[in-house]
Design an enzyme around this catalytic site. Structure first.
Site, PDB file in Angstrom:
ATOM      1  NE  ARG A  84       2.220   2.310   5.654  1.00 43.64           N
ATOM      2  CZ  ARG A  84       1.936   3.749   6.047  1.00 43.64           C
ATOM      3  NH1 ARG A  84       1.424   4.444   5.897  1.00 43.64           N
ATOM      4  NH2 ARG A  84       2.890   3.961   7.241  1.00 43.64           N
ATOM      5  NE  ARG A 128      -3.150  -0.445   1.632  1.00 40.65           N
ATOM      6  CZ  ARG A 128      -2.453  -0.026   1.470  1.00 40.65           C
ATOM      7  NH1 ARG A 128      -1.885   1.112   2.375  1.00 40.65           N
ATOM      8  NH2 ARG A 128      -1.675   1.051   0.178  1.00 40.65           N
ATOM      9  CG  ASP A 179      -2.399  -0.508  16.435  1.00 40.84           C
ATOM     10  OD1 ASP A 179      -2.616  -0.343  17.237  1.00 40.84           O
ATOM     11  OD2 ASP A 179      -1.874   0.177  15.012  1.00 40.84           O
ATOM     12  CE1 TYR A 207      -3.209   5.905  18.678  1.00 44.58           C
ATOM     13  CE2 TYR A 207      -1.904   4.754  19.736  1.00 44.58           C
ATOM     14  CZ  TYR A 207      -2.127   5.536  18.557  1.00 44.58           C
ATOM     15  OH  TYR A 207      -1.205   6.150  17.411  1.00 44.58           O
TER      16      TYR A 207
END
Length: 353
Positions: A32, A41, A78, A155
């Site tokens: 970012r 993005r 990820d 998670y």
């Protein structure tokens, strides 16, 4: 041509060869803080699209390579990417991270998980890694990227990010049998995934146990360390020459334990002075890190001083220069550029004072 001219700099240091300067890359270096990423993005608002459509993921992975020429180019991905391949449905929400639609809370759910078959479930990974190797050649080292069993279990059980980890700790401390079954399945899947990445072109693989720092040392020994070892042992059986890096966020209290994981390189966060980390880990353990990402908001003189301080404390062997965590989204791109320029001008003979 000799081996020195064809083996990339980071790979040589990761293998324990003596190099003239520490290799440098940056965690979350694709992302970012870069305008090029923010522009992309807009076009691909879904993280899964950005990381799973090969052309897009290749472009994102290469944005920092083109801008800064780091010594490591890491797969844009990820840690939860392989979970659907085990039967765990997930999505990645912008700004919030992974969402597991049906969190794993029962024995029955865990028994339904199946082994990972990367070629069927994750064929895009091979396409991306092969393209990265082709693009950077021997000028940089391509890094693979996997999550660790404890963090993936957290998670899967919590269902999303957590501040307290109370659901998985409830399972760990009241029904550990179920959790150990899940951790074992995840470890075997991650080992398969890491091997697949290496076979597809990854020259070094970093495992992120982002949430293992949330465990007390005795619980780290029960729920994190044995499963890190299980992954690394399986990878080493088939790929003994591929260096493996372990990162744990908030790892100051478990640093010595990380060295027992089977990883070749321990990524050190900035809460530990690098000289102390070297003393605690011993001379044979290679290290990565460990600038505070916040340093990149300082002046150029400040950034340079901190780089020199870290490199001097790390010594002239077995150090990969990096941040202690991911680069922060608001970091000025020119300061990232200066970080890489300064690192590449280092001479280990010169900073060893």
């Amino acid at each position: 041509m000799g081996v020195y001219s064809t083996t990339p700099h980071l790979l040589r240091a990761a293998r324990g060869e003596v190099v003239d300067r520490p290799p440098v890359w940056m965690m979350r270096q694709a992302g970012r803080y870069m305008k090029a990423y923010r522009d992309l993005r807009e076009k691909y608002p879904s993280f899964r699209d950005r990381s799973e459509i090969p052309d897009v993921a290749i472009e994102v992975s290469l944005q920092p390579w083109r801008a800064f020429q780091p010594d490591g180019v890491i797969l844009f991905s990820d840690i939860v990417t392989p979970l659907p391949g085990l039967g765990i449905d997930m999505d990645i929400a912008e700004g919030k991270g992974p969402i597991i639609h049906s969190p794993l809370r029962t024995q029955e759910q865990i028994e339904l998980l199946h082994p990972l078959e990367p070629e069927a479930a994750l064929p895009f990974i091979k396409t991306i890694l092969q393209a990265l190797r082709s693009e950077v050649g021997d000028k940089s080292t391509v890094l693979g990227f996997v999550g660790a069993p404890w963090t993936l279990a957290a998670y899967a059980v919590e269902g999303k990010g957590s501040k307290t980890y109370s659901i998985i700790k409830n399972m760990a401390f009241s029904d550990p049998t179920i959790l150990h079954q899940l951790l074992a399945k995840l470890a075997d899947a991650i080992a398969i995934y890491a091997r697949y990445q290496i076979d597809s072109g990854a020259q070094v693989v970093q495992m992120f146990d982002s949430w293992a720092g949330q465990l007390s040392p005795q619980d780290y020994d029960t729920f994190a360390l044995p499963y890190q070892q299980r992954v690394f042992q399986q990878v080493k059986q088939t790929h003994p020459d591929t260096p493996l890096i372990l990162l744990v966020s908030g790892s100051a209290g478990v640093l010595e334990r990380m060295a027992q994981s089977g990883a070749d390189i321990v990524s050190v966060d900035w809460a530990v002075d690098m000289a102390d980390a070297r003393a605690r880990l011993g001379k044979q353990v290679k290290v990565q890190g460990n600038l505070d990402p916040g340093v990149l908001f300082g002046s150029k003189e400040f950034i340079r001083d901190r780089i020199h301080d870290t490199v001097r404390k790390a010594g002239n062997w077995g150090h990969i220069l990096n941040l202690g965590h991911g680069v922060l989204p608001e970091t000025p791109e020119e300061n990232v550029a200066f970080f890489f320029e300064t690192a590449k001008e280092l001479n280990l003979a010169g900073v060893k004072g």
